[in-house]
Structure formats: C-alpha cells, structure tokens
Design an enzyme around this catalytic site. Structure first.
Site, short mmCIF file in Angstrom:
data_model
loop_
_atom_site.label_atom_id
_atom_site.label_comp_id
_atom_site.label_asym_id
_atom_site.label_seq_id
_atom_site.Cartn_x
_atom_site.Cartn_y
_atom_site.Cartn_z
CG ASP A 70 22.21 52.64 27.68
OD1 ASP A 70 23.06 51.73 27.86
OD2 ASP A 70 22.50 53.74 27.17
CE LYS A 94 24.84 54.90 31.05
NZ LYS A 94 24.28 54.75 29.68
CG ASP A 115 9.59 44.80 37.65
OD1 ASP A 115 9.96 43.92 38.45
OD2 ASP A 115 8.74 45.66 37.92
CG ASP A 117 14.00 46.92 41.32
OD1 ASP A 117 13.20 45.99 41.58
OD2 ASP A 117 13.67 48.12 41.35
CE1 TYR A 175 17.33 49.31 44.49
CE2 TYR A 175 16.11 48.05 46.13
CZ TYR A 175 16.21 48.58 44.86
OH TYR A 175 15.19 48.38 43.97
C1 IPM Z 1 11.77 43.73 44.14
C2 IPM Z 1 10.98 44.88 44.65
C3 IPM Z 1 11.70 45.48 45.84
C4 IPM Z 1 13.04 45.97 45.37
C5 IPM Z 1 10.93 46.58 46.58
C6 IPM Z 1 9.56 46.13 47.01
C7 IPM Z 1 11.71 47.12 47.74
O1 IPM Z 1 10.77 45.81 43.64
O2 IPM Z 1 12.00 42.78 44.92
O3 IPM Z 1 12.14 43.73 42.96
O4 IPM Z 1 13.15 47.09 44.85
O5 IPM Z 1 14.01 45.23 45.52
MG MG Z 2 11.38 45.13 41.71
#
Ligand code: IPM
Ligand code: MG
Length: 360
Positions: free
Chosen positions: A224, A192, A252, A248, A141
């Site tokens: 993975d 990885k 999710d 990240d 990032y």
């Molecule tokens: C998160 C989000 C952010 C990230 C975005 C909105 C920049 O997806 O906080 O997980 O990628 O960190």
């Molecule tokens: Mg995110």
C-alpha cells in the site's frame, strides 16, 4: 546463427501494433543483416474463435521451439462470458507457465519528450527510470486450491490461494539483484508482510539472498505504501521486486508515470534467457481497428527481445535510438499527444521508426 521468433498478434489492437513491430524487424533484416525467421500463430480470443482454445497445442509447440516470442495483446468483451478456463487471458497465463517464464521485467522510463504527457507534474517524473521485477508464474495467480464452491449452508465461496515456495522467491530475488548490479544497485522488495504470512516468508528469503549481494542496498516496503510512493516520489526507486499480483498492479501504476501505458515494453524470461516480449498494455478493444493505437511499447518490446534473448544489443540500441528520434520529431499517437506535436496513427509511427532506422 539463424534465430527463430514466434509472433502472436492476439486480439483487439494486437494485430495492428504487432504489424508495426514486424515492420521494424523486417527493416533490421534488410538493412542491417539481422538473421531471423518469423512464424506467426494464434493466441487468445482469436485462437478460441478459430481453434476452440485460447492456447492451441500448435501454438504452444511453436513457442517451445522458438528462441523468443513476441506477443501483441489478448482479451476483449467478446470473450468475457466464457468460462474462465477458456478466456483469452488463460492462454497468456498458460504460455507463461508452460514456458517457465518466471521473471517479468517491466521498465518504466520517462522519455524526456513526453514529460508533459504525464498526469503528474513534470518535475516529479523527469528522469524517471525504474525497473519492476514481477514474479510471473506463482503467487495467487496460480496457487491451489482455487475456484468457486458451494458451502453446506448453500452459499457460494470464492477461493484463491497465495503461495510461494522458497525456491520461487529465491530465483526472482536473484534476477532483481543481478539487474540492480547493472543499475544503481538499489532493490526495494514489496510485500504485505504485516498481514500475509506468505509474504513474510517472501521478505525473509529476499533478505537472505540480499546477503549474497553486499553491494546492493535492499529495502522493504508494504504494497500500500509502495503504491503511494510511486505517485508521490517515484524517483526514489531503482529496482522493485514483488509478487505476481502486486507486480501486476504496481506496474500499471508505474506505467502511467511515463505519460502513457502505450510506451512500456516488457520481457518475461525463463531461467535460460528465453523469453516472451509484450507491451504491458492490454488489447484496448475500445480503439481496436481504428489505426490510432500506439505501437511504440511493442516496438520497444522488440528491442528487449533482441537484447535479452537474441544477444543483439546493438540492434536493440538502434531501435531505441530510432524511437527517440521519432519522438524528437514531434510525431505522437493520441495517447501521448501534447500541445505543439503532430497527431498521427499507428502506421505512421511504425513507418517513421522504420525510416529512422534505415537512415542510421
Ligand atoms: C498483465 C495483464 C495480465 C496479467 C492479464 C491480461 C492476464 O494484466 O500482463 O499485466 O494480469 O498478468
Ligand atoms: Mg496487468
């Protein structure tokens, strides 16, 4: 001592969900004597529209002064065409980086009341309690060089760089091990290392820190496989520690195990315990303004804020208990609705949590 927090509603559903979190904070102030001052500022797309920058200087200055920051969400299609340096997400990344918030804690806990709302079989997720510790101010990032450049042959080259210094890996590893000591004492480090040298170093450094924590069982997993294991048998994990981008993605994925991404709070902490707290979901522009977004992840983020930055663990427990009660009562926003429950909107859920709090 009076504490100061900065509220950043942001974009999309941000203002709606943050309003419910503020309602909960107001209730703690009035009924339980929480000594707190709140400021509000612009961040993200709304800040770009009003002030020409996703992270205005005034917002950053207030964030530096505050004991903690509560953020809704940023981003939306309206700002997608902007140069990447002006996009709402850049405001968020700037704040993380400027405040040194390197440790992102993303708990994935399944409320038993929501086992039926998960897309996975109830027995796979029942009792789930994972803590994902994501490195937040390094990795791909932020690594240099980055950008898009034109090569000698005229075609364009897109470039991002994955970098980690040993010290960056050490400090996030320590956070993960310290948290594991308060839990089941198991850390799984995700990398990885079979392909990326940078994460080979990650593995080596995490193992080294692990020697300082002989009571904690350390394992390593390729990303993975970790993604697969998260949906196959998620309860095998206690604490997962990983890089910025892997964290990240995996967070999710872990969020969905709990029924809805609308349930999960997060904390982003610096070395001294100051933090920014936000739901892990995004700004959900598709449902913004409709009053049906789930405010519980934001309300639970307030609980994390009270626990980690304001040293008010009892207030945090009050909130968590109130959320539990509301779920027991069968109220659900559409994202967590299942048969036999009553579908309500953002404001009703916030009111119900505040009422449950006041009744304690
Ligand atoms: C998160 C989000 C952010 C990230 C975005 C909105 C920049 O997806 O906080 O997980 O990628 O960190
Ligand atoms: Mg995110």
């Amino acid at each position: 001592m009076r504490k100061r927090i900065l509220i950043l509603p942001g974009d999309g559903i941000g203002p709606e969900i943050v309003a419910e979190a503020v309602k909960v904070l107001d209730c703690l102030r009035q009924d339980f004597g929480l000594n707190l001052e709140m400021d509000e500022a612009l961040m993200g797309g709304s800040a770009y529209d009003a002030a020409g920058h996703p992270l205005p200087d005034a917002t950053l200055a207030l964030a530096r002064e505050a004991d903690a920051v509560l953020l809704g969400a940023v981003g939306g299609p309206k700002w997608e065409q902007l140069d990447i340096s002006m996009r709402p997400e850049k405001g968020l990344l700037g704040l993380r980086s400027e405040l040194g918030l390197f440790a992102n804690l993303r708990p994935a806990i399944l409320y038993p009341q929501l086992a039926d709302a998960s897309t996975l079989k109830a027995e796979v997720v029942f009792g789930l309690d994972i803590m994902i510790v994501r490195e937040l101010t390094g990795g791909i990032y932020f690594g240099q060089p980055r950008g898009v450049r034109t090569l000698d042959d005229g075609q364009r080259l897109g470039l991002n760089t994955l970098t980690y210094k040993e010290s960056e890996i050490e400090r996030i590893a320590r956070v993960a091990f310290d948290i594991a000591m308060q839990r089941e004492r198991r850390v799984c480090s995700v990398d990885k290392a079979n392909v990326l040298e940078c994460t080979e170093l990650w593995r080596e450094v995490v193992s080294g820190i692990g020697n300082d924590y002989p009571q904690v069982e350390l394992s390593h997993m390729y990303v993975d496989n970790a993604a697969m294991q998260l949906v196959r048998a998620p309860k095998q994990f206690d604490v997962i520690v990983t890089t910025n981008m892997f964290g990240d993605i995996l967070s999710d994925c872990a969020a969905m195990l709990t029924g809805s991404i609308g349930m999960l709070p997060s904390a982003s902490l610096d070395a001294g315990g100051k933090g920014m707290y936000e739901p892990i979901h995004g700004s959900a522009p598709d449902i913004a303004g409709q009053g049906k977004a789930n405010p519980l992840a934001t309300i639970l983020s307030v609980a994390m804020l009270l626990r980690y930055s304001l040293d008010e663990p009892e207030m945090a427990e009050r909130i968590e208990k109130a959320v539990d009660e509301v779920l027991d009562g069968g109220l659900r926003t559409p994202d967590i609705w299942s048969d036999g429950c009553r579908e309500v909107g953002t404001v009703e859920i916030g009111d119900a949590v505040a009422a449950a709090l006041s009744g304690q």
